[in-house]
Enzyme design. Structure first.
Site, PDB file in Angstrom:
ATOM      1  N   GLY A  84       0.809  -1.209   0.000  1.00  0.00           N
ATOM      2  CA  GLY A  84       0.000   0.000   0.000  1.00  0.00           C
ATOM      3  C   GLY A  84       0.843   1.260   0.000  1.00  0.00           C
ATOM      4  NE  ARG A  91      -2.209   6.821 -10.545  1.00  0.00           N
ATOM      5  CZ  ARG A  91      -3.000   6.461  -9.521  1.00  0.00           C
ATOM      6  NH1 ARG A  91      -2.864   7.035  -8.345  1.00  0.00           N
ATOM      7  NH2 ARG A  91      -3.909   5.519  -9.690  1.00  0.00           N
ATOM      8  CE1 TYR A 124       1.630  -5.865  -6.314  1.00  0.00           C
ATOM      9  CE2 TYR A 124      -0.669  -6.015  -6.984  1.00  0.00           C
ATOM     10  CZ  TYR A 124       0.288  -5.633  -6.062  1.00  0.00           C
ATOM     11  OH  TYR A 124      -0.088  -5.007  -4.910  1.00  0.00           O
ATOM     12  CG  PHE A 405      -1.474 -14.871   1.087  1.00  0.00           C
ATOM     13  CD1 PHE A 405      -0.561 -13.964   0.565  1.00  0.00           C
ATOM     14  CD2 PHE A 405      -1.839 -15.963   0.325  1.00  0.00           C
ATOM     15  CE1 PHE A 405      -0.029 -14.152  -0.711  1.00  0.00           C
ATOM     16  CE2 PHE A 405      -1.301 -16.156  -0.941  1.00  0.00           C
ATOM     17  CZ  PHE A 405      -0.410 -15.243  -1.455  1.00  0.00           C
TER      18      PHE A 405
END
Length: 405
Positions: A84, A91, A124, A405
């Protein structure tokens, strides 16, 4: 120059970074009661924060566990559990800096793989993670759905008390074992926040255990959600399956038979089930079990490509040479020969070329090389090699994680 530093967090920074993650994911800061329960599941180890002065503006967190890979071996893996960035600092390179430090730490500690569940799929891939296993959401109509008579469901099913559920299920999960590619171990720190708080008396999820000839061999954690209203006072509840694992088909079928026998239920809902789970075929009428959606579940990142490729097994086909590129961990770049006898680095010419995120998609066996090539993710140098790669990497059972998780 950046206006922040990335470093390991300290013990004193555990709660502030936990709160930062919760706010980044649009949850409220932890109450003292929640922190008392969750704090031991948020140790400082393997967490890196981005700090502007003394204030955290970003966090990446992972824990070490193990993962099953095709062929039955288990490998050490980093499970990335929390990422996070504070809303006013997104950005600006904060995430990229933290992910680079985290991946370098994984590589330095000799972890061959890393995995995560992606909150946003577009994030990702640029860090080398690929969507490696999917999960389906099932919606089963009640009371119409019934298992047909040829489904074997011996043994007994019993409900646990909250105290029994906290005590018994971790050991049962270990006994069931990591029997599908993509399943991961659940270390001690996983259970308090991801299991105990749900099955305890405050949350009230129910836990049923199946016992077969050799003892306990399956369990299900579920909740019931009322659908009754002023206009529909007789509407049955939704039975929401949170966690279901079994050592074999008979135990799994018995748990489903139990779920489909609970009274005053209009629908059973189960998310992130294996895409090849044959529940619909187990019913007298397969239309009563609908696949509501199929979603990406486990994302996988080869951290040490040579070690990861060498650890899994491959089916019988001629070898294929892969040219792998890795912008974040350039030591992985190179050519790898993959065949039924294993995998190794080579100087031979490449048959197929791919980035490391695509290798992550290929690794557990869900995606075929031909499909990935048609999607533009594999550069085909030798078209004949695609069929060999399809055969080499495919698995009998669809990969599945089964652990949040």
């Amino acid at each position: 120059m950046t206006d922040f530093d990335v470093r390991p967090i300290t013990e004193d920074e555990r709660r502030s970074t936990f709160d930062l993650l919760r706010r980044a994911l649009h949850s409220r800061r932890a109450t003292d009661d929640l922190w008392a329960r969750a704090g031991e599941s948020w140790p400082a180890a393997h967490k890196f924060g981005a700090f502007d002065g003394g204030s955290p503006i970003g966090i990446v967190s992972a824990y070490d566990t193990e993962i099953a890979v095709p062929g039955g071996r288990t490998l050490p893996v980093a499970a990335v559990e929390g990422v996070g960035v504070r809303a006013d600092r997104t950005r600006r390179g904060v995430l990229s800096a933290m992910m680079a430090v985290q991946l370098a730490d994984f590589a330095a500690r000799g972890l061959p793989l890393a995995v995560l569940h992606a909150s946003e799929p577009t994030i990702y891939g640029r860090f080398g993670y690929g969507s490696a296993a999917l999960g389906k959401t099932l919606r089963v109509s009640r009371p119409a759905a019934r298992l047909h008579e040829r489904v074997a469901t011996g043994g007994d099913v019993r409900l646990l008390t909250p105290e029994e559920a906290v005590e018994e299920i971790p050991g049962l999960y270990r006994r069931i074992g990591l029997h599908r590619p993509g399943m991961i171990g659940r270390p001690a720190r996983w259970w308090p926040i991801s299991h105990d708080r749900h099955v305890g008396p405050d949350d009230g999820h129910l836990v049923a255990v199946h016992s077969g000839p050799d003892g306990d061999d399956g369990f299900v954690v579920y909740d019931t959600i009322t659908r009754r209203s002023f206009d529909a006072p007789d509407h049955g509840a939704v039975l929401d399956v949170h966690d279901l694992h079994a050592a074999g088909p008979a135990a799994r079928a018995a748990l489903w038979r139990y779920l489909l026998s609970v009274d005053l239920v209009s629908e059973v809902h189960a998310r992130h089930r294996p895409v090849d789970e044959p529940l619909a075929l187990m019913l007298t009428d397969h239309r009563h079990a609908a696949t509501a959606s199929v979603e990406d579940d486990l994302w996988l990142r080869p951290v040490d490509v040579a070690a990861a490729l060498a650890a899994r097994t491959y089916r019988a086909a001629g070898p294929v040479v892969l040219a792998v590129t890795d912008r974040v961990l350039p030591a992985n770049a190179g050519h790898y020969e993959v065949g039924p006898d294993g995998a190794r680095r080579t100087d031979a010419a490449a048959d197929l070329a791919l980035d490391v995120d695509t290798l992550g998609m290929l690794y557990l066996g869900h995606w075929a090389a031909t499909t990935l090539a048609e999607a533009g993710r594999i550069d085909v140098r030798d078209p004949v090699a695609l069929a060999r790669a399809d055969e080499l990497f495919t698995t009998t059972a669809a990969p599945w994680c089964g652990t949040h998780f």
